[in-house]
Design an enzyme around this catalytic site. Structure first.
Site, PDB file in Angstrom:
ATOM      1  CD  GLN A  32      -1.401  -0.935   3.600  1.00  0.00           C
ATOM      2  OE1 GLN A  32      -1.852  -1.073   3.584  1.00  0.00           O
ATOM      3  NE2 GLN A  32      -0.621  -0.911   4.767  1.00  0.00           N
ATOM      4  CG  ASP A  88      -1.796   2.480  14.192  1.00  0.00           C
ATOM      5  OD1 ASP A  88      -2.030   1.871  15.486  1.00  0.00           O
ATOM      6  OD2 ASP A  88      -2.464   2.124  13.378  1.00  0.00           O
ATOM      7  CD  GLU A 108       0.100  -4.331  10.103  1.00  0.00           C
ATOM      8  OE1 GLU A 108      -0.829  -3.739  10.581  1.00  0.00           O
ATOM      9  OE2 GLU A 108       0.431  -4.171   8.314  1.00  0.00           O
ATOM     10  CG  ASP A 157      -6.149  -1.039  14.295  1.00  0.00           C
ATOM     11  OD1 ASP A 157      -7.306  -0.651  13.469  1.00  0.00           O
ATOM     12  OD2 ASP A 157      -5.270  -0.800  14.953  1.00  0.00           O
ATOM     13  CB  SER A 158      -8.600  -4.771   9.041  1.00  0.00           C
ATOM     14  OG  SER A 158      -9.796  -3.907   8.690  1.00  0.00           O
ATOM     15  CG  ASP A 160     -11.817   1.605   5.018  1.00  0.00           C
ATOM     16  OD1 ASP A 160     -11.732   1.220   6.234  1.00  0.00           O
ATOM     17  OD2 ASP A 160     -12.441   2.564   4.273  1.00  0.00           O
ATOM     18  CE1 TYR A 225      -9.703   6.817  10.790  1.00  0.00           C
ATOM     19  CE2 TYR A 225     -11.564   5.873  12.693  1.00  0.00           C
ATOM     20  CZ  TYR A 225     -10.176   5.353  12.432  1.00  0.00           C
ATOM     21  OH  TYR A 225      -9.254   4.945  12.587  1.00  0.00           O
TER      22      TYR A 225
HETATM   23  N1  SPD Z   1     -11.612   4.048   7.200  1.00  0.00           N
HETATM   24  C1  SPD Z   1     -10.198   3.892   7.778  1.00  0.00           C
HETATM   25  C2  SPD Z   1     -11.152   3.511   8.760  1.00  0.00           C
HETATM   26  C3  SPD Z   1      -9.323   2.026   9.302  1.00  0.00           C
HETATM   27  C4  SPD Z   1      -9.679   1.224  10.302  1.00  0.00           C
HETATM   28  N2  SPD Z   1      -8.269   1.150  11.444  1.00  0.00           N
HETATM   29  C5  SPD Z   1      -7.601   2.287  12.027  1.00  0.00           C
HETATM   30  C6  SPD Z   1      -6.373   1.762  11.929  1.00  0.00           C
HETATM   31  C7  SPD Z   1      -6.122   2.753  13.326  1.00  0.00           C
HETATM   32  N3  SPD Z   1      -4.531   1.788  14.411  1.00  0.00           N
END
Ligand code: SPD
Length: 284
Positions: A32, A88, A108, A157-158, A160, A225
């Site tokens: 990415q 992160d 990860e 914690d993904s 999209d 967001y």
């Molecule tokens: N639409 C964005 C969603 C992001 C989710 N992951 C955030 C990572 C933070 N640790």
């Protein structure tokens, strides 16, 4: 005078724009496009493929809820936690506040997210400094299959769907997570915004409802967001996930900025249209 620059997340016909001072990182990883900015008002900003992942300003809200909804929903005191994604380090930082957890594993897929966060987002990535943390670099959907009956908490914690996080939004992955839990374990997954991506939110809530005895969509206020909210889908076979089984001790309550037992219960209370979206009973 330095020129003003604005960066935008453009997503599903929406835009969210932030004024930045300078770019700290701009790399194409094998997975990415990774960018980190110093903003004018919001601290640091991490973007992956043009989508905001966090800002220093409000990341505590998302990370506390992703870690503490499942932690406090778990009827027995959790000892083993796995984070999938989350490179992160923010979810790890929050889990690290709990001495009850004996092991904190993270899987990860993109090593560069971990390295760049450690370099440019130290207040978030400090989660990696905990000696209980073990890092696995690889595909979370394959990792979970290889670890049946192992974890009390699995937190996804993904990013999209559409990028490297795509397999994490499929029903087989939800079944594999169930198999990877110890009895009474709890999962929590990034479940999108019911305003921005309602089909995806409904899809993951549907999987969880079919696969687990208790499940729900908890909303989290995250101003950076698009639409200002994001969901956390919490599910378990061992407990009513909407009710905290335990509460933070008074010292920890002073440290937490978002999570409270009241917020835990309240986050599952959704507006009528969202309840209908998720197939919950309409208001009487
Ligand atoms: N639409 C964005 C969603 C992001 C989710 N992951 C955030 C990572 C933070 N640790």
């Amino acid at each position: 005078m330095a020129e003003e620059r604005w960066v935008s997340e453009v997503n599903a016909g929406w835009g969210l724009t932030v004024k930045v001072r300078r770019q700290l990182c701009d790399i194409q990883t094998p997975f990415q496009h990774l960018e980190i900015f110093e903003t004018v008002n919001l601290g640091r900003l991490l973007m992956l493929d043009g989508i905001v992942q966090l800002t220093s300003f409000d990341e505590f809200a998302y990370h506390e809820m992703m870690a503490d909804l499942p932690f406090y929903a778990c009827a027995r005191v959790p000892e083993r936690a796995l984070v999938i994604g989350g490179g992160d380090g923010g979810v790890l930082r929050e889990l690290g506040r709990h001495p009850e957890l004996k092991s904190l594993e993270i899987c990860e897929i993109d090593e560069a997210v971990i390295a760049s966060s450690r370099e440019f987002l130290p207040e978030t990535a400090c989660g990696f400094d905990d000696p209980r943390v073990k890092i696995h670099v690889g595909d979370g959907s394959a990792f979970i299959k290889a670890h049946p009956g192992t974890y009390d908490l699995i937190i996804v914690d993904s990013t999209d769907p559409g990028g490297p996080g795509e397999p994490l939004f499929g029903e087989p992955f939800y079944r594999d997570m169930k198999n990877a839990l110890r009895p009474g374990g709890v999962i929590a997954t990034q479940a999108e915004s019911y305003y921005l991506l309602p089909e995806i939110a409904a899809r993951v809530v549907g999987f969880a409802g079919r696969i687990f005895k208790s499940s729900g969509f908890a909303q989290i206020n995250v101003p950076t967001y698009p639409t200002g909210i994001i969901g956390c889908c919490v599910a378990s076979d061992g407990t009513d996930v909407r009710e905290p089984a335990r509460i933070p001790d008074p010292e920890l309550r002073k440290v937490l900025r978002y999570y409270t037992p009241e917020i835990h219960r309240g986050a599952f209370e959704l507006p009528g249209f969202a309840r209908r979206l998720f197939g919950e009973a309409p208001e009487k």
